[in-house]
Write an enzyme that holds these catalytic residues in place. Structure first.
Site, PDB file in Angstrom:
ATOM      1  N   GLY A  10     -37.502  -9.733 -33.725  1.00  0.00           N
ATOM      2  CA  GLY A  10     -36.695  -8.524 -34.552  1.00  0.00           C
ATOM      3  C   GLY A  10     -35.585  -9.270 -35.215  1.00  0.00           C
ATOM      4  N   ARG A  20     -28.335 -19.145 -43.758  1.00  0.00           N
ATOM      5  CA  ARG A  20     -27.441 -20.335 -45.217  1.00  0.00           C
ATOM      6  C   ARG A  20     -26.407 -21.190 -45.100  1.00  0.00           C
ATOM      7  NH1 ARG A  20     -22.152 -18.976 -46.699  1.00  0.00           N
ATOM      8  NH2 ARG A  20     -21.771 -19.188 -49.107  1.00  0.00           N
ATOM      9  N   ARG A  24     -26.811 -25.409 -45.497  1.00  0.00           N
ATOM     10  CA  ARG A  24     -25.598 -25.574 -46.403  1.00  0.00           C
ATOM     11  C   ARG A  24     -24.693 -26.277 -45.491  1.00  0.00           C
ATOM     12  NH1 ARG A  24     -23.476 -21.551 -50.517  1.00  0.00           N
ATOM     13  NH2 ARG A  24     -25.587 -21.960 -51.758  1.00  0.00           N
ATOM     14  N   ARG A  71     -43.798 -11.786 -34.467  1.00  0.00           N
ATOM     15  CA  ARG A  71     -43.508 -12.196 -33.082  1.00  0.00           C
ATOM     16  C   ARG A  71     -44.817 -12.427 -32.841  1.00  0.00           C
ATOM     17  NH1 ARG A  71     -39.266  -8.598 -31.462  1.00  0.00           N
ATOM     18  NH2 ARG A  71     -39.118  -6.894 -32.384  1.00  0.00           N
ATOM     19  N   ASP A 102     -34.694 -13.278 -27.015  1.00  0.00           N
ATOM     20  CA  ASP A 102     -34.726 -14.471 -25.566  1.00  0.00           C
ATOM     21  C   ASP A 102     -35.804 -14.551 -26.144  1.00  0.00           C
ATOM     22  OD1 ASP A 102     -35.261 -11.315 -25.612  1.00  0.00           O
ATOM     23  OD2 ASP A 102     -34.170 -11.527 -23.316  1.00  0.00           O
ATOM     24  N   GLY A 103     -36.926 -13.802 -26.517  1.00  0.00           N
ATOM     25  CA  GLY A 103     -38.457 -13.797 -26.704  1.00  0.00           C
ATOM     26  C   GLY A 103     -38.537 -15.135 -27.656  1.00  0.00           C
ATOM     27  N   THR A 124     -29.906 -10.959 -32.830  1.00  0.00           N
ATOM     28  CA  THR A 124     -30.725  -9.510 -32.240  1.00  0.00           C
ATOM     29  C   THR A 124     -29.638  -8.863 -32.387  1.00  0.00           C
ATOM     30  OG1 THR A 124     -31.967  -8.231 -30.486  1.00  0.00           O
ATOM     31  CG2 THR A 124     -30.624 -10.819 -29.663  1.00  0.00           C
ATOM     32  N   ASP A 126     -29.349  -6.679 -30.373  1.00  0.00           N
ATOM     33  CA  ASP A 126     -29.606  -5.842 -29.276  1.00  0.00           C
ATOM     34  C   ASP A 126     -28.285  -6.434 -28.072  1.00  0.00           C
ATOM     35  OD1 ASP A 126     -32.253  -4.363 -29.536  1.00  0.00           O
ATOM     36  OD2 ASP A 126     -33.181  -6.251 -28.625  1.00  0.00           O
ATOM     37  N   ASP A 128     -28.285  -8.804 -26.039  1.00  0.00           N
ATOM     38  CA  ASP A 128     -29.076  -8.832 -24.945  1.00  0.00           C
ATOM     39  C   ASP A 128     -29.496 -10.628 -24.878  1.00  0.00           C
ATOM     40  OD1 ASP A 128     -31.029  -9.665 -26.478  1.00  0.00           O
ATOM     41  OD2 ASP A 128     -32.124  -8.233 -25.371  1.00  0.00           O
ATOM     42  N   MET A 168     -31.232   2.194 -29.522  1.00  0.00           N
ATOM     43  CA  MET A 168     -31.838   0.948 -29.732  1.00  0.00           C
ATOM     44  C   MET A 168     -31.243  -0.332 -28.708  1.00  0.00           C
ATOM     45  SD  MET A 168     -33.993  -0.882 -32.881  1.00  0.00           S
ATOM     46  CE  MET A 168     -35.755   0.205 -33.474  1.00  0.00           C
ATOM     47  N   ARG A 170     -33.464  -2.378 -26.529  1.00  0.00           N
ATOM     48  CA  ARG A 170     -33.860  -2.415 -25.504  1.00  0.00           C
ATOM     49  C   ARG A 170     -33.542  -2.946 -23.906  1.00  0.00           C
ATOM     50  NH1 ARG A 170     -38.793  -6.061 -26.717  1.00  0.00           N
ATOM     51  NH2 ARG A 170     -37.584  -6.982 -28.556  1.00  0.00           N
ATOM     52  N   HIS A 214     -18.798  21.208 -28.274  1.00  0.00           N
ATOM     53  CA  HIS A 214     -20.339  20.299 -28.461  1.00  0.00           C
ATOM     54  C   HIS A 214     -20.091  19.278 -27.479  1.00  0.00           C
ATOM     55  CE1 HIS A 214     -18.681  17.149 -30.815  1.00  0.00           C
ATOM     56  NE2 HIS A 214     -17.086  18.429 -30.830  1.00  0.00           N
ATOM     57  N   GLU A 221     -32.460   3.018 -26.061  1.00  0.00           N
ATOM     58  CA  GLU A 221     -33.899   3.750 -25.259  1.00  0.00           C
ATOM     59  C   GLU A 221     -34.816   3.344 -23.712  1.00  0.00           C
ATOM     60  OE1 GLU A 221     -36.052   0.936 -28.543  1.00  0.00           O
ATOM     61  OE2 GLU A 221     -34.734  -0.816 -27.733  1.00  0.00           O
ATOM     62  N   ARG A 242     -29.900  19.092 -29.704  1.00  0.00           N
ATOM     63  CA  ARG A 242     -31.326  19.185 -30.786  1.00  0.00           C
ATOM     64  C   ARG A 242     -30.736  16.874 -29.974  1.00  0.00           C
ATOM     65  NH1 ARG A 242     -31.933  23.096 -31.629  1.00  0.00           N
ATOM     66  NH2 ARG A 242     -32.059  24.061 -33.112  1.00  0.00           N
ATOM     67  N   GLN A 250     -31.154   1.255 -37.312  1.00  0.00           N
ATOM     68  CA  GLN A 250     -30.181   0.757 -36.875  1.00  0.00           C
ATOM     69  C   GLN A 250     -30.751  -1.162 -37.090  1.00  0.00           C
ATOM     70  OE1 GLN A 250     -29.536   2.331 -32.212  1.00  0.00           O
ATOM     71  NE2 GLN A 250     -31.420   3.172 -33.746  1.00  0.00           N
TER      72      GLN A 250
HETATM   73  O1  F6P Z   1     -34.584  -6.043 -30.385  1.00  0.00           O
HETATM   74  C1  F6P Z   1     -34.857  -5.804 -31.546  1.00  0.00           C
HETATM   75  C2  F6P Z   1     -35.152  -3.989 -31.268  1.00  0.00           C
HETATM   76  O2  F6P Z   1     -34.892  -3.878 -32.441  1.00  0.00           O
HETATM   77  C3  F6P Z   1     -35.215  -3.397 -29.923  1.00  0.00           C
HETATM   78  O3  F6P Z   1     -33.866  -2.997 -30.084  1.00  0.00           O
HETATM   79  C4  F6P Z   1     -36.595  -2.428 -29.480  1.00  0.00           C
HETATM   80  O4  F6P Z   1     -36.651  -2.102 -28.911  1.00  0.00           O
HETATM   81  C5  F6P Z   1     -36.838  -3.393 -30.681  1.00  0.00           C
HETATM   82  O5  F6P Z   1     -36.880  -4.597 -31.206  1.00  0.00           O
HETATM   83  C6  F6P Z   1     -38.319  -2.774 -31.915  1.00  0.00           C
HETATM   84  O6  F6P Z   1     -39.367  -4.001 -31.952  1.00  0.00           O
HETATM   85  P1  F6P Z   1     -40.718  -4.434 -32.610  1.00  0.00           P
HETATM   86  O7  F6P Z   1     -39.896  -3.896 -34.532  1.00  0.00           O
HETATM   87  O8  F6P Z   1     -41.469  -4.714 -33.006  1.00  0.00           O
HETATM   88  O9  F6P Z   1     -41.236  -2.574 -32.828  1.00  0.00           O
END
Ligand code: F6P
Length: 317
Positions: A10, A20, A24, A71, A102-103, A124, A126, A128, A168, A170, A214, A221, A242, A250
């Site tokens: 991502g 950059r 550089r 990916r 990490d992938g 990333t 995330d 993570d 988001m 992950r 409120h 997610e 809502r 994001q």
């Molecule tokens: O790893 C970044 C991220 O935006 C995660 O937050 C989200 O779960 C995932 O990628 C969405 O992946 P894709 O772009 O493959 O839909």
């Protein structure tokens, strides 16, 4: 020495600043540098070209990645990676910087086991990745979320509504935790903290009975369908509710100054490490100091979960 650089997985704001810095700093050290387009797919399909310093002009402030990204599931296959390595070797390249999550680290680990000199940079939104306090893109995504939540606060409070906001991350709750803390949310729900639906319903009902006008709930997610959840909240608490899924907004936007500086430091450091002969490692930042660790160690180390911040934000709500 020749160094290639790619972005994978991502996209994240600040990736361009990292590219950059790699380009550089390589040129600063009289090293030839190559751009690989579309991540590991570009290695396999030979989308590799030499670049000069102007290739990265005017990009430090741009979101996304000028190298584009992908990916590539097939990269798990050794035969596919062999094509990638052969393409690099044909150009005399034996050093690679991978910017991604990490992938992407798994692919980089395999390439390094198969003879390439590889350094990874955590890119990333995330946050993570273990053994680094921050990943490139996290701060910008956080700012985007907080801007959106501030707007949702205006309308929720005007209508006396409860707002469920999915963010988001992950399987990592940092975006929810930091955004919830920064926007003064009533509840922050993440995988690490655990989700107890009944407790959440009771907390919101109590909020309403106590006269709160409120409520803002930030939820990571991949936990629950917030459209369904919002119906349940409405029925149980009487709060008109809502749901808002913030989604891919994001991932975009101009990187914050923090992300640009982080990316610049990490990109320059990755090249310094390759020059020193370090390989099979990834860059991190711990307590404002750049660090590097073996990729396999980073992949198996559990991420730090900031329980203290969860407790603090619960006390402050
Ligand atoms: O790893 C970044 C991220 O935006 C995660 O937050 C989200 O779960 C995932 O990628 C969405 O992946 P894709 O772009 O493959 O839909």
């Amino acid at each position: 020495m020749k160094i290639a650089v790619l972005t994978s997985g991502g996209d994240a704001p600040g990736m361009n600043a990292a590219i950059r810095a790699v380009v550089r700093n390589a040129i600063y050290n009289d090293i030839e540098v190559y751009a690989v387009f579309e991540g590991y797919r570009g290695l396999v399909e030979n989308l590799i070209m030499p670049v000069d310093r102007t290739f990265v002009s005017e990009v430090i402030n741009r979101g996304g990645t000028i190298l584009r990204t992908a990916r590539l599931v097939e990269f798990k296959e050794k035969s596919v990676r062999k094509v990638a390595i052969d393409n690099l070797h044909r150009l005399g390249i034996n050093h690679l910087v991978v910017i991604g999550g990490d992938g992407s680290y798994v692919g980089a680990l395999r390439l390094s086991e198969e003879g390439l000199n590889v350094i990874c940079i955590p890119g990333t939104i995330d946050n993570d990745i273990a053994l680094t306090d921050f990943t490139i893109g996290f701060d910008t995504a956080l700012q985007t979320i907080v801007d959106a939540v501030d707007k949702l606060r205006d309308t929720s409070s005007s209508h006396h509504r409860c707002s469920l906001i999915e963010v988001m991350g992950r399987y990592c709750g940092d975006l929810a935790l930091y955004a919830g803390t920064a926007s003064g949310a009533e509840l922050i729900i993440t995988g690490e903290r655990g989700f107890d639906k009944q407790k959440m319903l009771e907390d919101l009902k109590r909020n309403r009975l106590e006269g709160k006008r409120h409520a803002l709930v930030i939820i990571s997610e991949r936990i629950i369908d917030i459209k369904e959840l919002s119906k349940e909240v409405e029925e149980y608490t009487g709060f008109e509710t809502r749901p808002t899924v913030l989604g891919y907004v994001q991932r975009g936007g101009r990187p914050t100054a923090f992300d640009r500086v982080l990316a610049s430091k990490m990109g320059a450091y990755a090249v310094d490490l390759l020059i020193e002969g370090v390989s099979g490692e990834c860059v991190g930042i711990v307590g404002n100091t750049l660090v590097h660790d073996k990729i396999e160690k980073v992949l198996v180390t559990p991420r730090f979960v900031n329980l203290k911040l969860y407790h603090d934000s619960e006390k402050l709500r």
